[in-house]
Structures are given as C-alpha cells and as structure tokens.
Write an enzyme that holds these catalytic residues in place. Structure first.
Site, PDB file in Angstrom:
ATOM      1  N   ASP A 332       0.856  -1.172   0.000  1.00  0.00           N
ATOM      2  CA  ASP A 332       0.000   0.000   0.000  1.00  0.00           C
ATOM      3  C   ASP A 332       0.899   1.232   0.000  1.00  0.00           C
ATOM      4  OD1 ASP A 332      -2.323   1.456   0.107  1.00  0.00           O
ATOM      5  OD2 ASP A 332      -2.468   1.392   2.281  1.00  0.00           O
ATOM      6  N   ASP A 655      -3.433  -1.591   5.508  1.00  0.00           N
ATOM      7  CA  ASP A 655      -3.803  -1.079   6.826  1.00  0.00           C
ATOM      8  C   ASP A 655      -5.297  -0.834   6.972  1.00  0.00           C
ATOM      9  OD1 ASP A 655      -4.049   1.059   5.152  1.00  0.00           O
ATOM     10  OD2 ASP A 655      -2.695   2.387   6.239  1.00  0.00           O
ATOM     11  N   ASP A 659      -8.212  -3.717   2.670  1.00  0.00           N
ATOM     12  CA  ASP A 659      -7.065  -4.586   2.405  1.00  0.00           C
ATOM     13  C   ASP A 659      -7.246  -6.003   2.941  1.00  0.00           C
ATOM     14  OD1 ASP A 659      -5.500  -2.528   1.216  1.00  0.00           O
ATOM     15  OD2 ASP A 659      -5.063  -1.741   3.206  1.00  0.00           O
TER      16      ASP A 659
END
Length: 926
Positions: A332, A655, A659
C-alpha cells in the site's frame, strides 16, 4: 420497499428516485411499523462472526498427519504384542508432536468479528418526522440518517443533503485525504473511491453535515461484502507447509513400501512373528524424522524473536519462512511507503519557486529559493549544489509571506504536539499549510490574534474554495481553493517586491502542471482588500478583483528509509509493486521517486482498466505493471490471485478494511500495527510495529535466514534416519539380529536430534544473503544437491552402525553392549557432521587459509554438543536407562573406540563439502 434490486446503482439515481424506491421520505423518514417490518426481513445491521473450531477439535486435528498415522499404528502393534512400555513411548512421541503443532496453530480467526465492531455505533435518524438516537444495529434500509463531524457512518448511505461534508474513507478505499461529498448523481461506472454522493459504513465524517438514506445494511454494505469475501477465502498454506506436506506424503509411501518389504522378507525367512513385527516397527520408526516438526517450530520461533527486534511481529509461525521466499511485495502507499502526513514541498509566489524542507507536520525545516525553477528532487535537504546560499533567513519576500499567511488564516485546523510527535487536528491539507508557514517562523496563534476572523465561507464542493474575512487595516479577505476556481477571479498578482502586476495565467497553469506531474496536490491562494465597514463575506464579494498570491504544492512524501529498502529488495530479486486506492498521477509520481519500476519505467494501471480485463490480460498487467491505482477491494484480491497463479510468492501490505481480503489471500499478509485497522491486523500473518516498509525488507532477510537454517536442520536430521532404516532392512534381509531397536531409534530421533539440531536454528545469516535472488517457488524441499549429501551420509551411517554392531558383538559377545557402542559411535560421528553444517566450519577454513571471516559462531552450538554428550553418557551409564532402552554401560576403552568414528566422518564431510559446499545445499539451485 420492493424486494428486487434498483434499476440502476444508487449513485447513478437522483435522490428522489432513491427515496421513492425505498418508500421513504427525506423529512419524515419511516414509520415505526415499517421499521419493525423491515427489521424482520433484513435483520440487525451487524456482521456475523464465523465460529471458530473448538480447542479440543483443533488439538485432534494435529494428529491428522500421514507420518503420525504410522507411529500410532506402530504403537498399537507394540501394545498388541504386550510391549506396553514401547507403545507408551511411541504414543508419547505423537502426543508431543501434536502439542507442538497445537501451540504453533494460529489463534482463532477474528477478522469478521473485528468487521462487526466497525459497524457498531449510535446513529441519528429521522422516523415519523422526529430526530432520534438509535443503535446502528437497529437501522433498516430506507432509514434517514443525519451525519455530523466526528460521526462514524453506520450503514451505506445515498446522500440526500450535504453542507461542507467531508468523509474519511481511507480504511475502505485507500484514499489518503477526506472526500468532499455532494448529492449529484454520477455515471454508472464510477469507481467506489469516486462515488462522492455515497457514504459507506465504517468511514468517518471529518467535517460538515449531511443527510442520507440507508441503502444497505450488515453484509450487503461494502464493508460487509469484504467480510463475506474473507469468510469465503481458503486460508492458503505457505510454501513451507506445502513442501512439507509433499515431502511427508512421499516419505509415507516409501516407509510403507520398505516396512512391507521388511515384513515379507522376515516371514519368508521363517522368523518369528515377534521378530518380524519388531523389525517392521523399528524400520518405520527409524524412517520417520520424529524430531523434525519440533525443530521446524523452534527454528520458526527463533525467527519470530529476531523479527520482533526488527519491528515485525509474526502472528502465524509458517509466515516467517514464507516472507523469506517472497518474490513479490505488493505494498500500500499511504503510511507504508509514505509518511502518512501531508507536506508542502513546493511553493510558487511572486514569480519565484521555493522548496520547503522537512517532512510531516513537524515545523522543523526551512524554505529554500529555487532560482532555476521547480526542483526535480523535492526531498533533497538543500545542502547540495550550492543551495545553502539560497536559504531564506529573516526577510521573507512579500509575495511568499502573503501566500503563507493566507494558508494559515484561511484555515480551520490546528497542529498538536504530543511528546515529540506532531499531528493535525482537522484536515490534513490544512495541517500541511500551517506547517509550511511555521518553517518561515509564522506562528498561527499570533497571526490569528492580530488578524481576527470576522466571517468565513466554508469550503463547498460546488465552489471549490474557502474564504475568510479578517479584521486588519484595511480589512482583507483571504481565499484558498483549486486553481480553476480562483484563477478566473483574479485580476492581478503580487510580484516578488509585493507590487500588484498583471496576472500571467499561462505561466501559472504551466507551474501547476509541473507540480501535478510530480504528484503534488496544488492549492491556489488569493486575497482582496475590502472596506473597513464590511463585517461579513459572501460569494459575490469574491467573484472578481482578487489578487493572486501563489501556489502551494503538497504530497504525502516517501519515507527515505523505504526508498533504501526498495533498492535492497530489488537487488535481492524481489519485485515491489504499489497497489493503492489513491489517484494514478500521485501514485505514479511516488513510485517514480521511490524507484518502484520495471526496466526503468513506471507502468501504471487504474481500477477501471483492471475491472474490464480478463484473466489473461490481468496476468500480463501484473507482470508488466509497477503501480495499480484507484483499486477496489475485489480488484486487489484479483491482483494477488493473478500473481499467485503465475507462480509468485506474494507478500501483501495493508492497513485498511479494504485490504483484509487481499491480506488473507496472500502467501503472507502484512498489516500496520500502529495505523492499521483491527480488521487488517486480524487478517494478517505479520504486523509492522513501526508501519514502515523498511521493516519488511529486514524481516525478509530474517525469513531467508530461517529457511537457510531449516535446510541445514533437514540435512542434519535425515541422514540418521536413512542410516537407521538401511541398517534394519539389511539386517532382516540377511537374517541378522537388529543392531538398533525401535525405542533406541526414538531416543536418537527425538532426544539426541533435538539437542544437536536446535543450535542450527541460531545460526546467523550468511554474508551476501540479500544479494541472492529469491529461491524458485517450485524448488522441492530437498534439492538434488541436498539429496546427494543425505544419501552419502546415510550410507556412511549405515556402514558405521552395522559395522560397529557386528564387530562389538563378535568381540564382546554382549548384544546390549554392541547396540550401545553402535549408537555412541553414530552420535560421535554426528558431532563432526553438525560442525560441518555450521558456519563455524567456514570460520575454521578462513582461519586456516588466513582469510578474514565475517562470521561469528553462536555459543549455543557448543552448548548443544555438550548437552548431547551428557545425555549420551546418561543413556548408557545409568541403570534405569539401561533397563528402559536395553543398553549397557561402556568401559573407557569402548568409549575411546566409539570416538574414533569422528575421523572417518571428518573425511566424509570433507569429501562432500568439496563436491557440494555446505552453502550450496541451501541455495536456490538444484
């Protein structure tokens, strides 16, 4: 409310059509009777947790291993023959292995329970024309919900009314900034992250007010769909567990075949049933590496401790090794690769370009003049290429000062310091403006006191600007907003001397484009002087005659340590790919700065493109692409699956709630321990305590070390099994007495092997470990080189056991002494073999050849050897052990003879090291 789905997606329908579809009213809401009826149909607005397996069942599942079946059957045969002691010991070994497996088992999955918590809150609703506070679990489709700053959105809403509404959807979409909401209907194919007329469950209102109608509750919400995708996912095994499963099956077939051969051969030679069963059981027990599961667990646990010291917490033991074998890391952007703190890096004022140093919300840093235009490297510290002389000291140029003051005063946020950490209370963009001004020694509190605010126009998406009126002489209106919104309202601009000159819109637009190409979010600033009798400000007041002050370009900057970590990963042959919900321009710019590229280019794809791809196209995209932006949760999952289908070992970081499915699907899921949601943490195999990509690189290094040490352990354990099995088989074929009994085999395979193998788990990393490419994901657990070494040492062990037994029985006439000497000779030889596998052997070679060595042997290696010697003395010299294991005490001369076995083993290991060096046995080449 009709049971069928709406004719179009809710974000594509006008507000009135949505309320009509749900038979509701914007002002009156639902009646109590209708709420009760819909509650019966749809149930509570809660996500159901998937029940975990009970503890006793998870313990029993540990026995569901092929090799343990053989031990259980062997124990049953010994019990049937009346050898209860032997049966108890064999069954005891299976129980020990089951306990180890149970401890290793990860805790019951809590991801869905965590998701349920994210939709538990109070909600303000309109029912029968009255405003009520109700638990979010009581909401039903068609309810009218009121939103205000600080609220958690309790269900998926189609917005009906908004006033300056901003919603933080980062946990769901990955968008790093709050989203400005509106009520306008949008195109059918609008991606989730761009549906500005929707508010989704689990997101937070950061500013303004709004009203929306509930269109989805519980598992039908976007976060609920993620919950279902988690529940439907297979909890994939790691490469290590897959290889061990394949190895176990192969070994099972081999053991059954050889045990059957032993049994048939014994019967054919007219041996007694007791002898034949003892021989078959002894062979089966000797062929099973009983100590291997314990050694694997201990090695992984040591890796866990090492990783914890480097900011990586492992939740599931096999993940330690899986990370070491990763071929692709999908990361990410926000907070992992970047600081997760908006930072002004470029300023344009008075026709001059400036660069702001520092990062995050800390006011530490300075502002530098860039006489050659917008800097290419916005992260540099200004100490290069003579930039020191361009540092601004005390006298700020008037245009720059006005631009920074506008950013402070036209602002509703504040900075907050807790210990040494700075954070923003309010909008991250406004926090960045306050920080930039502070670097020029402009204090927000002092300026606000000297220039009191009289009135303001809050930011609204339809106008794209904010304005504030201040009590100074003359009174002034400061305006900040998008370049498109302000530029047409400006009739002039400040030059570097503070004079108003004719505005140069084309130059400003080119500057904006240059900033945008670097991934910066650009805000424009302007002001207008008004009469001293003006006490309020309206949109009409700033329609024209504004003075353009400048531009400020900001970004969530890359972490410097993450840039270095990416370079290390790439040198280790590990691909790094960015998967984010952010805009493609920003994502591409960050990737360019950080070196996330393939063949020198950053190829980026958007979620819209991925959505239209078939499996073949997406496989090509994940192969060629480095950046995937505006990606929805299901698309993240598809990307991970595509990489896995192409044979990659995938590590995925994240996070947010969005996800979780991809984290669970990946070979190793990595969640943020500080800034991550509980959903992501519960779905992951590993947590980063510092939320830093650099810690992933460190953990990958430790993972490679773990795999290296596991291969050493296998190379040490299996030859003794091979030697024992060959000894028993040949003894039966030749009709000779067994040189080693089943209980003695268990002693060697469990007690002696564990004592001597555990030190290998503490071996340090080999030099240059992160300069090697990842091992082949399809590489078998036992490579050709390792197999050759195991066979050679197994043959040596067979000759040693069989030869020593035959010689000792011939010379002493005591079969117990002969068996004891055979065992002690084998252990003596194993000590030399252990040293040959350790890095101490390389250190000794460096010393003898007068080479510098970077390897420091671990003291526990000598502790393990000393412990093994002590246990072997007890094994043969203590009367209780003699009765239990049918051994006999040895004389000093007999001990000396046993120790002579070290010499031929030294010669054998020297030969095998010449043919196959120890480090070659753990390489990725077979």
């Amino acid at each position: 409310m009709p049971d069928q789905k709406p004719p179009q997606p809710y974000h594509h329908l006008p507000e009135q059509e949505v309320t009509d579809f749900f038979s509701s009213s914007t002002d009156q809401g639902l009646t109590a009777e209708e709420v009760a009826r819909r509650y019966e149909i749809h149930g509570r607005n809660e996500l159901k947790s998937k029940p975990g397996k009970p503890a006793w069942f998870r313990f029993l599942l540990q026995f569901n291993e092929p090799l343990l079946y053989i031990l259980l059957v062997a124990g049953a045969i010994k019990a049937f023959l009346g050898s209860w002691t032997n049966a108890a010991v064999i069954w005891g070994v299976t129980v020990v292995n089951a306990i180890i497996g149970y401890v290793q088992e990860s805790k019951a999955e809590g991801a869905i329970a965590s998701l349920a918590k994210t939709v538990t809150a109070e909600a303000t609703v309109i029912r029968e024309g009255q405003t009520l506070q109700v638990p979010s679990g009581d909401l039903v489709p068609g309810d009218i919900v009121m939103l205000s700053s600080g609220d958690k959105v309790p269900a998926d809403l189609r917005l009906l009314k908004v006033r300056n509404l901003q919603v933080d959807e980062s946990a769901l979409t990955g968008e790093s900034l709050p989203i400005n909401k509106s009520t306008e209907n949008l195109p059918n194919d609008t991606p989730l992250a761009e549906r500005t007329n929707m508010a989704y469950a689990s997101s937070f209102v950061t500013f303004g007010q709004g009203r929306g109608i509930v269109v989805a509750t519980a598992s039908t919400t976007e976060v609920g769909k993620i919950s279902q995708s988690i529940a439907g996912l297979v909890n994939l095994s790691t490469p290590l567990t897959r290889k061990f499963s394949k190895f176990s099956r192969t070994l099972l077939y081999a053991i059954l075949a050889v045990a059957t051969l032993t049994f048939v051969a014994g019967i054919a030679q007219g041996e007694s049933w007791a002898y034949v069963f003892e021989s078959a059981v002894a062979l089966a027990v000797s062929a099973i590496p009983e100590g291997l599961p314990a050694v694997v667990t201990i090695t992984l646990a040591i890796g866990v401790n090492r990783m914890a010291r480097r900011h990586a917490i492992i939740r599931k033991l096999p993940a330690v090794e899986a990370l070491g074998g990763a071929t692709v890391i999908c990361s990410d952007k926000t907070g992992t690769l970047t600081e997760n703190q908006m930072t002004v890096q470029a300023i344009y004022a008075g026709g001059q370009h400036y660069r702001a140093g520092g990062s995050g919300y800390s006011p530490k840093g300075e502002i530098f003049l860039e006489p050659d235009g917008l800097a290419d490297d916005l992260e540099k510290n200004g100490e290069k290429n003579g930039a020191v002389k361009n540092r601004l000291e005390n006298n700020l140029p008037p245009a720059l000062r006005e631009c920074l003051i506008a950013g402070i005063l036209c602002n509703d946020s504040q900075l907050k310091q807790e210990e040494e950490a700075w954070s923003v209370v309010g909008d991250p963009t406004e926090g960045a403006l306050i920080t930039a001004a502070a670097k020029a020694d402009l204090n927000q509190s002092k300026l606000a006191a000297a220039s009191a605010r009289l009135d303001s126009i809050p930011f609204e998406s339809q106008y794209q600007y904010m304005a504030t009126l201040h009590n100074v002489e003359p009174r002034v209106v400061y305006v900040k907003g998008s370049v498109e919104a302000l530029l047409g309202r400006c009739s002039g601009q400040l030059n570097d001397q503070g004079q108003i000159i004719e505005i140069a819109p084309e130059t400003i637009r080119q500057t904006v484009e240059a900033m945008a190409d670097r991934g910066l979010r650009v805000l424009a600033f302007a002001k207008k002087e008004v009469g001293s009798d003006q006490h309020s400000v309206a949109h009409e007041d700033i329609e024209s005659a504004l003075v353009f002050l400048g531009l400020q370009g900001m970004i969530d900057p890359p972490r410097p340590e993450a840039i270095a970590a990416i370079k290390t990963c790439q040198s280790a042959g590990i691909q790094v790919k960015m998967i984010t919900g952010d805009h493609i321009t920003t994502a591409r710019a960050i990737a360019q700065r950080m070196g996330i590229q393939k063949d020198g280019q950053v190829l980026a794809f958007e979620g819209k493109q991925i959505e239209s791809m078939d499996d073949t196209q997406i496989a090509q995209a994940v192969e060629d692409g480095s950046v995937f932006a505006r990606v929805a949760p299901t698309q993240k999952l598809r990307l991970v699956e595509a990489l896995q289908h192409s044979g990659e070992i995938v590590a995925m970081t994240g996070d947010g709630v969005n996800d979780a499915p991809a984290l669970k699907q990946a070979d190793i899921g990595i969640a943020m321990g500080k800034g991550g949601t509980e959903v992501a943490r519960e779905s992951a195999d590993m947590l980063l305590t510092d939320d830093n990509f650099a810690s992933i690189e460190a953990a990958t290094e430790e993972g490679r070390t773990v795999y290296q040490n596991l291969r050493k352990a296998i190379a040490f354990l299996l030859p003794v099994n091979g030697g024992e099995s060959m000894t028993i088989l040949i003894s039966v074929l030749l009709g000779r007495a067994l040189p080693i009994l089943s209980l003695q085999v268990l002693w060697l395979n469990m007690i002696n092997s564990l004592t001597m193998t555990v030190p290998l788990a503490f071996e340090p990393k080999t030099p240059g470990l992160m300069q090697q490419p990842p091992r082949d994901p399809y590489e078998p657990l036992i490579t050709g080189r390792l197999l050759r070494r195991i066979v050679l040492i197994s043959l040596f062990n067979w000759v040693l056991i069989f030869g020593m037994f035959e010689w000792a029985q011939e010379t002493t006439g005591n079969i117990a002494v002969a068996r004891t000497m055979a065992i002690q000779s084998l252990v003596s030889a194993r000590i030399v073999y252990l040293l040959s596998l350790s890095q101490l052997w390389s250190s000794i070679g460096d010393f003898l050849h007068r080479r510098a060595s970077s390897i420091t042997p671990t003291p526990i290696l000598f502790v393990g050897i000393a412990g093994a010697i002590a246990l072997q003395v007890i094994f043969s010299q203590w009367s209780l052990m003699n009765r239990l294991f049918e051994t006999a005490p040895l004389t000093w001369n007999q001990w000396g003879i046993c120790l002579l076995a070290m010499v031929p083993m030294y010669l054998m290991t020297t030969l095998t090291n010449v043919v196959d060096p120890p480090q070659a046995n753990i390489s990725s080449k077979s």
